[in-house]
Design a protein around this motif. Sequence first.
Motif, mmCIF file in Angstrom:
data_model
loop_
_atom_site.group_PDB
_atom_site.id
_atom_site.type_symbol
_atom_site.label_atom_id
_atom_site.label_comp_id
_atom_site.label_asym_id
_atom_site.label_seq_id
_atom_site.Cartn_x
_atom_site.Cartn_y
_atom_site.Cartn_z
ATOM 1 N N ILE A 24 -67.698 -16.836 -37.440
ATOM 2 C CA ILE A 24 -67.964 -16.132 -38.693
ATOM 3 C C ILE A 24 -66.637 -15.985 -39.429
ATOM 4 C CG2 ILE A 24 -68.980 -14.113 -39.791
ATOM 5 C CD1 ILE A 24 -70.462 -13.529 -37.193
ATOM 6 N N LEU A 25 -66.512 -16.644 -40.569
ATOM 7 C CA LEU A 25 -65.276 -16.631 -41.338
ATOM 8 C C LEU A 25 -65.304 -15.502 -42.362
ATOM 9 C CD1 LEU A 25 -65.512 -19.555 -40.149
ATOM 10 C CD2 LEU A 25 -64.203 -20.323 -42.151
ATOM 11 N N ILE A 26 -64.147 -14.879 -42.583
ATOM 12 C CA ILE A 26 -64.006 -13.805 -43.576
ATOM 13 C C ILE A 26 -63.211 -14.300 -44.772
ATOM 14 C CG2 ILE A 26 -63.277 -11.434 -44.030
ATOM 15 C CD1 ILE A 26 -62.881 -11.072 -41.028
ATOM 16 N N ILE A 82 -70.291 -18.004 -43.307
ATOM 17 C CA ILE A 82 -69.249 -17.633 -44.261
ATOM 18 C C ILE A 82 -69.566 -16.233 -44.783
ATOM 19 C CG2 ILE A 82 -68.097 -18.219 -46.429
ATOM 20 C CD1 ILE A 82 -67.716 -20.304 -44.212
ATOM 21 N N THR A 83 -68.554 -15.352 -44.787
ATOM 22 C CA THR A 83 -68.764 -14.005 -45.314
ATOM 23 C C THR A 83 -67.644 -13.635 -46.286
ATOM 24 O OG1 THR A 83 -67.540 -12.880 -43.525
ATOM 25 C CG2 THR A 83 -69.895 -13.268 -43.172
ATOM 26 N N PHE A 84 -67.984 -12.757 -47.235
ATOM 27 C CA PHE A 84 -67.029 -12.197 -48.183
ATOM 28 C C PHE A 84 -67.121 -10.680 -48.119
ATOM 29 C CE2 PHE A 84 -67.694 -16.402 -49.793
ATOM 30 C CZ PHE A 84 -66.537 -16.752 -50.474
ATOM 31 N N ASP A 85 -65.982 -10.012 -48.164
ATOM 32 C CA ASP A 85 -65.955 -8.553 -48.143
ATOM 33 C C ASP A 85 -65.523 -7.981 -49.491
ATOM 34 O OD1 ASP A 85 -66.642 -8.741 -45.493
ATOM 35 O OD2 ASP A 85 -64.895 -7.647 -44.738
ATOM 36 N N PHE A 296 -63.138 -13.923 -38.160
ATOM 37 C CA PHE A 296 -61.716 -14.210 -38.306
ATOM 38 C C PHE A 296 -61.437 -14.790 -39.685
ATOM 39 C CE2 PHE A 296 -63.074 -18.435 -37.502
ATOM 40 C CZ PHE A 296 -62.052 -19.307 -37.822
ATOM 41 N N THR A 297 -60.166 -14.687 -40.079
ATOM 42 C CA THR A 297 -59.734 -15.146 -41.393
ATOM 43 C C THR A 297 -58.897 -16.406 -41.247
ATOM 44 O OG1 THR A 297 -59.650 -12.863 -42.199
ATOM 45 C CG2 THR A 297 -58.467 -14.520 -43.478
ATOM 46 N N PRO A 298 -59.345 -17.528 -41.781
ATOM 47 C CA PRO A 298 -58.512 -18.744 -41.770
ATOM 48 C C PRO A 298 -57.582 -18.742 -42.976
ATOM 49 C CG PRO A 298 -60.680 -19.230 -42.656
ATOM 50 C CD PRO A 298 -60.655 -17.746 -42.387
ATOM 51 N N TRP A 299 -56.296 -18.924 -42.748
ATOM 52 C CA TRP A 299 -55.359 -18.871 -43.864
ATOM 53 C C TRP A 299 -54.546 -20.145 -44.052
ATOM 54 C CZ3 TRP A 299 -54.563 -15.772 -39.455
ATOM 55 C CH2 TRP A 299 -53.517 -16.178 -38.625
ATOM 56 N N ASP A 300 -54.765 -21.130 -43.208
ATOM 57 C CA ASP A 300 -53.907 -22.318 -43.226
ATOM 58 C C ASP A 300 -54.086 -23.139 -44.497
ATOM 59 O OD1 ASP A 300 -52.949 -22.342 -40.218
ATOM 60 O OD2 ASP A 300 -55.079 -21.836 -40.247
ATOM 61 N N ARG A 301 -52.991 -23.728 -44.936
ATOM 62 C CA ARG A 301 -53.013 -24.523 -46.163
ATOM 63 C C ARG A 301 -53.441 -25.968 -45.910
ATOM 64 N NH1 ARG A 301 -50.367 -22.264 -50.559
ATOM 65 N NH2 ARG A 301 -49.415 -20.244 -50.135
ATOM 66 N N SER A 302 -53.009 -26.555 -44.790
ATOM 67 C CA SER A 302 -53.328 -27.958 -44.541
ATOM 68 C C SER A 302 -54.683 -28.100 -43.852
ATOM 69 C CB SER A 302 -52.246 -28.605 -43.667
ATOM 70 O OG SER A 302 -52.353 -28.179 -42.326
#
Length: 322
Positions: A24-26, A82-85, A296-302
């Motif tokens: 589950i992505l934030i 996919i989730t948005f807060d 969890f929050t994915p923050w990677d650019r590549s």
Amino acid sequence: MKAWPARTLMGWLSPGGKRGRLSILIYHRVHAQPDPLFPGEVDAARFARQMELVSQLFHVLPLPEAVRHLRAGTLPPRAACITFDDGYADNAQVALPILKRYAVPATFFIASAYLDGGRMWNDTVIEAVRRSSRAELDLTQIGFDCHPIGTVGQKRQAIASLITRLKYLPEQQRTAQVEYVVEAASIRLPAELMLSSGQVRMLHRAGMTIGGHTATHPILARVAPEAALRNITEGKARLEEIIGEPLRMFAYPNGKPAEDYLAEHVAMVRAGFEAAVSTAWGVATAASDPYQLPRFTPWDRSDGRFSLRLARNLVRTHAETV
């Protein structure tokens, strides 16, 4: 990491069925353009690329459907949500067209009190510092520092310092100090930062799930139990009025187990919702508490690092709970 080898790896790590694992992505905001103050935050181009990858690597499900499969032991391989807060307007303006382009469903957890022109306290601080033309922000009268804000870097440092100091203050004290910050910045604040009621309905009509996130986004562990319950139920009722159907999903504000919410708050949510998510990092399994599902929050650019982080999260199965 190329898409097809990564897809094979995801399938091996998340085989589905009773051994299924739910990622589950934030997300919070999706800026139309990169934000100089927050270069790590997602913009439209980066979000589009991430959704393209997620749609290739995962079987993306609406959260209510995924929860039902998780409980029944029938998750498909490579299951994800996919989730948005919080409820930012760019969720409808920027993120929604991208989600529709890649046929990706999402759940939007909305703090209902800030709809139609409101703002969360932290965004008030951010926008006050962002928009101020002053060289410094003198907050010594409220016991804070005098922050230089003449450059982007200084503004970034001032925002981080202020939010850290204000975050866990009692609400009334925090509100008064945030108002002083705005006065010292000498600016006019935006009224279109958060979703409107019409945009919430637009998300719902587009097939997206609307979830509860309280009314005013309090740290539940820092308020009286009766105030926490009222905030949860009022937020739920307001959103149900807007979309015309019951809310089934909930996200704890801030979401850290034992720090931001407690067992008593899980019991409150259990009485009114079918499932809830935290911000404890990890992947949900059949053993997970459906009222404390990890995200969890994915923050990677590549692309490669983004895919690798998705894979690494699949082996993190012991998320914290209360």
